[in-house]
Design a protein around this motif. Structure first.
Motif, PDB file in Angstrom:
ATOM      1  N   VAL A 267       3.617  -1.507 -19.711  1.00 49.45           N
ATOM      2  CA  VAL A 267       4.664  -0.484 -19.780  1.00 49.45           C
ATOM      3  C   VAL A 267       4.155   0.703 -20.583  1.00 49.45           C
ATOM      4  CG1 VAL A 267       6.479  -2.223 -19.615  1.00 49.45           C
ATOM      5  CG2 VAL A 267       5.838  -1.335 -21.854  1.00 49.45           C
ATOM      6  N   CYS A 268       4.683   1.868 -20.259  1.00 51.07           N
ATOM      7  CA  CYS A 268       4.246   3.107 -20.896  1.00 51.07           C
ATOM      8  C   CYS A 268       5.452   3.949 -21.284  1.00 51.07           C
ATOM      9  CB  CYS A 268       3.355   3.901 -19.941  1.00 51.07           C
ATOM     10  SG  CYS A 268       2.785   5.484 -20.595  1.00 51.07           S
ATOM     11  N   PHE A 269       5.458   4.388 -22.528  1.00 49.20           N
ATOM     12  CA  PHE A 269       6.466   5.317 -23.033  1.00 49.20           C
ATOM     13  C   PHE A 269       5.856   6.708 -22.916  1.00 49.20           C
ATOM     14  CE2 PHE A 269       7.003   1.197 -24.923  1.00 49.20           C
ATOM     15  CZ  PHE A 269       8.362   0.974 -24.864  1.00 49.20           C
ATOM     16  N   THR A 270       6.415   7.507 -22.023  1.00 48.89           N
ATOM     17  CA  THR A 270       5.698   8.693 -21.542  1.00 48.89           C
ATOM     18  C   THR A 270       6.003   9.977 -22.286  1.00 48.89           C
ATOM     19  OG1 THR A 270       7.422   9.159 -19.895  1.00 48.89           O
ATOM     20  CG2 THR A 270       5.591   7.730 -19.214  1.00 48.89           C
ATOM     21  N   GLY A 271       7.001   9.981 -23.177  1.00 48.37           N
ATOM     22  CA  GLY A 271       7.355  11.255 -23.787  1.00 48.37           C
ATOM     23  C   GLY A 271       7.726  12.255 -22.716  1.00 48.37           C
ATOM     24  N   ASP A 272       6.982  13.369 -22.643  1.00 44.32           N
ATOM     25  CA  ASP A 272       7.256  14.372 -21.615  1.00 44.32           C
ATOM     26  C   ASP A 272       6.165  14.473 -20.561  1.00 44.32           C
ATOM     27  OD1 ASP A 272       9.780  15.303 -22.191  1.00 44.32           O
ATOM     28  OD2 ASP A 272       9.120  16.903 -23.507  1.00 44.32           O
ATOM     29  N   VAL A 273       5.122  13.654 -20.651  1.00 39.08           N
ATOM     30  CA  VAL A 273       4.000  13.823 -19.728  1.00 39.08           C
ATOM     31  C   VAL A 273       4.314  13.324 -18.322  1.00 39.08           C
ATOM     32  CG1 VAL A 273       2.754  11.638 -20.099  1.00 39.08           C
ATOM     33  CG2 VAL A 273       1.475  13.771 -19.676  1.00 39.08           C
ATOM     34  N   ALA A 274       5.399  12.588 -18.146  1.00 36.99           N
ATOM     35  CA  ALA A 274       5.828  12.184 -16.806  1.00 36.99           C
ATOM     36  C   ALA A 274       7.132  12.864 -16.407  1.00 36.99           C
ATOM     37  CB  ALA A 274       5.972  10.666 -16.711  1.00 36.99           C
ATOM     38  N   GLY A 275       7.511  13.902 -17.146  1.00 32.64           N
ATOM     39  CA  GLY A 275       8.637  14.735 -16.763  1.00 32.64           C
ATOM     40  C   GLY A 275      10.003  14.139 -17.051  1.00 32.64           C
ATOM     41  N   MET A 276      10.999  14.762 -16.434  1.00 31.91           N
ATOM     42  CA  MET A 276      12.394  14.363 -16.600  1.00 31.91           C
ATOM     43  C   MET A 276      12.939  13.875 -15.263  1.00 31.91           C
ATOM     44  SD  MET A 276      15.710  16.666 -17.696  1.00 31.91           S
ATOM     45  CE  MET A 276      16.034  17.287 -16.035  1.00 31.91           C
ATOM     46  N   ARG A 277      13.666  12.759 -15.318  1.00 26.59           N
ATOM     47  CA  ARG A 277      14.303  12.194 -14.124  1.00 26.59           C
ATOM     48  C   ARG A 277      15.615  11.574 -14.564  1.00 26.59           C
ATOM     49  NH1 ARG A 277      11.487   7.649 -10.183  1.00 26.59           N
ATOM     50  NH2 ARG A 277      13.161   7.522  -8.597  1.00 26.59           N
TER      51      ARG A 277
ATOM     52  N   TRP B 121       5.201   6.067  -6.962  1.00 23.31           N
ATOM     53  CA  TRP B 121       5.876   7.216  -6.345  1.00 23.31           C
ATOM     54  C   TRP B 121       6.179   8.288  -7.386  1.00 23.31           C
ATOM     55  CZ3 TRP B 121      10.390   9.777  -7.367  1.00 23.31           C
ATOM     56  CH2 TRP B 121      10.747  10.773  -6.451  1.00 23.31           C
ATOM     57  N   HIS B 122       6.694   7.873  -8.527  1.00 14.80           N
ATOM     58  CA  HIS B 122       7.074   8.832  -9.553  1.00 14.80           C
ATOM     59  C   HIS B 122       5.878   9.673  -9.984  1.00 14.80           C
ATOM     60  CE1 HIS B 122       9.469  10.224 -13.081  1.00 14.80           C
ATOM     61  NE2 HIS B 122       8.251  10.366 -13.591  1.00 14.80           N
ATOM     62  N   LEU B 123       4.770   9.032 -10.289  1.00 16.69           N
ATOM     63  CA  LEU B 123       3.623   9.774 -10.826  1.00 16.69           C
ATOM     64  C   LEU B 123       2.957  10.644  -9.761  1.00 16.69           C
ATOM     65  CD1 LEU B 123       2.089   7.097 -13.217  1.00 16.69           C
ATOM     66  CD2 LEU B 123       3.393   9.142 -13.853  1.00 16.69           C
ATOM     67  N   SER B 124       2.840  10.133  -8.549  1.00 19.04           N
ATOM     68  CA  SER B 124       2.236  10.957  -7.500  1.00 19.04           C
ATOM     69  C   SER B 124       3.128  12.152  -7.176  1.00 19.04           C
ATOM     70  CB  SER B 124       1.965  10.130  -6.244  1.00 19.04           C
ATOM     71  OG  SER B 124       3.167   9.650  -5.665  1.00 19.04           O
TER      72      SER B 124
END
Length: 295
Positions: free
Chosen positions: A161-171, A220-223
């Protein structure tokens, strides 16, 4: 290990900013503190999870923007160690410049939105380099340097699991609209894509987004988010080359994002909610600033 998603109900609205309480082997850690304005909400949520706040000795902040680390100094003053990126430490110890810059942006709304950011005692601030980890009970929390949204940004990893902060955006609310977190002054699309690719290569089972919550369709989210980062950059870069003004850039950015969100099935209420968490005008300014520096 248990992960508790704590809703900070920023400006009274659920589902905008999260903190994460990690429980392992009788120890507790907090990932993200949220702003000073939601500190009491955070403390209440921790107690509601059956944990005494005095038990939290380790606090991790992905970066020092106020929605992620505004309350970090309070925790440090209570005796917790605050773990951060090397370039974030000085702002936790002395947040005066950070607060001054934010006050210039938010003006009279500053206190109600973000509250106070207390200075962290220097001995309580612990720098983590890329690849360094900290034990919490039976797990390791691993720091990854993930610039793009900010140069002082870490993602934190526990196993798959990864806690992404803002590097994976907002959803928000598991919608199919991904909003690019691009607030000034350090948006960098090249570094951003490299960071996203690093996350994608790890094939995590779950992402925990500060804005907002657990994401299980990770590939899907990251791509899709990678495409969105380049999309907003190329759009703003084209406007910049065409001589579009700052105000027109903001209008164009908001209109384009609104159209994309509507096409993704977002209704007006959720769009407005997203604006409260990731203001399009500020993101437009962040992307434009990169263009001004580099084009």
């Amino acid at each position: 290990m248990r992960i508790h998603t704590l809703d900070l109900r920023f400006i009274g609205i659920p589902g905008l900013i999260a903190s994460f309480l990690v429980e392992s082997g009788g120890e507790y850690a907090l990932i993200e503190t949220g702003p000073g304005s939601t500190l009491e909400t955070l403390r209440t949520a921790i107690r509601a999870a059956g944990v005494e706040e005095e038990a939290i000795k380790k606090v991790f902040v992905t970066h020092i923007h106020l929605d992620h680390a505004g309350a970090a100094g309070w925790w440090a003053q209570q005796g917790a160690s605050v773990y951060c990126h090397p370039n974030a430490a000085r702002h936790l110890v002395d947040p005066s410049k950070l607060m001054e810059s934010a006050r210039m942006v938010y003006g009279a709304q500053m206190d109600s939105l973000w509250g106070e950011m207390l200075p962290a005692p220097v001995e309580r601030v612990v720098v983590l380099q890329d690849g360094e980890s900290v034990n919490v009970g039976e797990v390791e929390i691993l720091a990854w340097d993930t610039p793009g949204h900010a140069r002082h940004h870490h993602a934190f990893i526990i196993g798959d699991v990864c806690f992404t902060g803002d590097v994976a955006g907002m959803r928000l609310e598991h919608s199919r609209y991904l909003s690019v977190t691009a607030a000034p002054p350090q948006f960098d699309p090249v570094a951003y894509v490299q960071s996203i690719d690093r996350l994608a290569a790890a094939k995590f089972k779950t992402l925990y987004l500060t804005h907002f919550g657990a994401v299980s369709d990770v590939a899907w989210h990251l791509s899709s988010y990678r495409e969105r980062v380049m999309e907003v950059y190329e759009r703003v870069a084209a406007d910049f080359r065409a001589g579009v003004s700052v105000e027109e850039n903001r209008r164009n950015y908001a209109a384009a994002e609104h159209a994309i969100a509507m096409k993704a099935g977002v209704d007006e209420a959720l769009w407005e909610k997203g604006e409260d968490a990731n203001v399009t005008s500020m993101c437009a300014d962040g992307v434009r600033l990169y263009c001004e520096k580099g084009l």
